[in-house]
Scaffold this motif. Structure first.
Motif, PDB file in Angstrom:
ATOM      1  N   ARG A  79      14.958 -20.351   2.996  1.00 24.65           N
ATOM      2  CA  ARG A  79      15.891 -20.442   1.866  1.00 24.65           C
ATOM      3  C   ARG A  79      15.272 -21.074   0.631  1.00 24.65           C
ATOM      4  N   GLN A  80      14.474 -22.121   0.808  1.00 27.82           N
ATOM      5  CA  GLN A  80      13.887 -22.772  -0.355  1.00 27.82           C
ATOM      6  C   GLN A  80      12.954 -21.816  -1.087  1.00 27.82           C
ATOM      7  N   TRP A  81      12.166 -21.058  -0.331  1.00 32.32           N
ATOM      8  CA  TRP A  81      11.278 -20.081  -0.957  1.00 32.32           C
ATOM      9  C   TRP A  81      12.098 -18.997  -1.663  1.00 32.32           C
ATOM     10  N   TYR A  92       3.435 -19.767   0.355  1.00 32.60           N
ATOM     11  CA  TYR A  92       4.318 -19.759   1.518  1.00 32.60           C
ATOM     12  C   TYR A  92       3.665 -18.931   2.614  1.00 32.60           C
ATOM     13  N   SER A 100      16.823 -20.611   7.850  1.00 28.58           N
ATOM     14  CA  SER A 100      16.859 -21.908   7.171  1.00 28.58           C
ATOM     15  C   SER A 100      15.521 -22.250   6.545  1.00 28.58           C
ATOM     16  N   TRP A 101      14.409 -21.889   7.239  1.00 26.37           N
ATOM     17  CA  TRP A 101      13.100 -22.253   6.705  1.00 26.37           C
ATOM     18  C   TRP A 101      12.685 -21.399   5.502  1.00 26.37           C
ATOM     19  N   LEU A 134       6.319 -23.993   3.245  1.00 26.63           N
ATOM     20  CA  LEU A 134       6.143 -23.992   1.800  1.00 26.63           C
ATOM     21  C   LEU A 134       4.984 -24.915   1.466  1.00 26.63           C
ATOM     22  N   GLN A 191      14.958 -19.261  -3.082  1.00 29.86           N
ATOM     23  CA  GLN A 191      15.444 -19.804  -4.350  1.00 29.86           C
ATOM     24  C   GLN A 191      14.333 -19.840  -5.392  1.00 29.86           C
ATOM     25  N   LEU A 192      13.115 -20.182  -4.962  1.00 30.39           N
ATOM     26  CA  LEU A 192      11.988 -20.242  -5.889  1.00 30.39           C
ATOM     27  C   LEU A 192      11.610 -18.852  -6.390  1.00 30.39           C
ATOM     28  N   ARG A 205      24.602 -21.359   0.536  1.00 29.69           N
ATOM     29  CA  ARG A 205      23.536 -20.812   1.351  1.00 29.69           C
ATOM     30  C   ARG A 205      23.453 -19.310   1.149  1.00 29.69           C
TER      31      ARG A 205
END
Length: 281
Positions: free
Chosen positions: A99-101, A234, A96-97, A243, A103-104, A90
């Protein structure tokens, strides 16, 4: 008010424990004991508090980059700690909302950002970010602010470590006129923005206060192009982020961003305005 990309931990407490964090903590503890150091002796050597060291060893705290570097040197860990840190699951201080962005965007070939609430995190100075974190409600503890600052600095490395990524930012003029945290912080921020705007891979445009037409009135947005040339978007609120994969929605946001590019000051005029502000500060 703070940028929700680094809203910290869910519920405002300690970050959720992951297996990788616990494993890293055990590795630190093993090397510390090998060096015959107590936590009390180890903490000042890495310039962190005893509670922070204890939290890291227990897997409850994401280790800041400088902690890893100092611990590696103090414990003579043969590169083990740096290697283990690269596999932590992490991001420090990231909501938390988001993190995916995050990484992208770390692998994007193009990244577009429009912001009307505050200077985007990638462009912030340390003093500006500290002011945001200190003003956040509910109040953050020192360790939470520390974690969020580490996350902010880590993300900002993208601007210099990915010179082939094209970055575009559209920022509202009023954000620079607000003088958050006083004239000195604003002057440092303007100087910092000028330096960034002079980089070949960064385009910074200012949206003037007086504008009879504005395509971004629905709020902030981010767009990115992946390495396989797929576009994503986003959007976020105060305590949530979304996302967006839907091509129709992404296309609509691209259309709005393109229009804003034509409505904002040109690149030379935006840089000229920043230099004018620096001279007046």
């Amino acid at each position: 008010m703070t940028e929700t990309e680094t809203a910290g931990t869910s519920g405002g407490g300690e970050p959720e424990v992951s297996e990788s964090l616990k494993s890293f903590g055990e590795v630190v503890k093993a090397f510390r004991k090998r060096a015959r150091l107590t936590q009390e002796e180890f903490a000042p050597l890495v310039r962190y508090s005893l509670p922070t060291v204890a939290s890291i060893e227990q897997g409850r705290r994401f280790p800041p980059v400088d902690f890893v570097d100092r611990a590696e040197e103090v414990l003579d860990a043969f590169g083990t700690l740096k290697g283990a840190a690269r596999h932590l699951s992490r991001k420090p201080g990231l909501a938390s909302w988001f993190r995916q962005w995050a990484q992208l965007e770390a692998e994007a070939v193009s990244l577009y950002t429009y912001e009307c609430r505050l200077i985007p995190g990638l462009l912030q100075t340390e003093a500006y970010a500290q002011r945001l974190f200190r003003d956040q409600l509910p109040p953050l503890g020192d360790e939470q602010i520390e974690a969020q600052m580490a996350a902010r600095k880590e993300r900002q490395r993208l601007l210099t470590e990915r010179p082939n990524t094209a970055y575009s930012f559209i920022v509202e003029e009023h954000l620079l006129r607000r003088q958050l945290d006083g004239e000195r912080t604003t002057r440092e921020l303007v100087d910092h923005l000028i330096r960034l705007a002079e980089r070949r891979n960064i385009e910074l445009q200012i949206m003037p206060v007086v504008r009879d037409s504005h395509a971004g009135l629905d709020g902030p947005m981010r767009l990115l192009e992946t390495s396989d040339n797929h576009w994503l978007a986003y959007c976020e609120g105060q305590e949530s982020g979304r996302l967006i994969h839907d091509r129709k929605v992404v296309s609509m946001l691209q259309m709005r961003y393109a229009r804003m590019r034509s409505q904002a000051l040109t690149l030379p005029d935006s840089l000229g305005l920043l230099r004018q502000m620096r001279g007046a500060a």
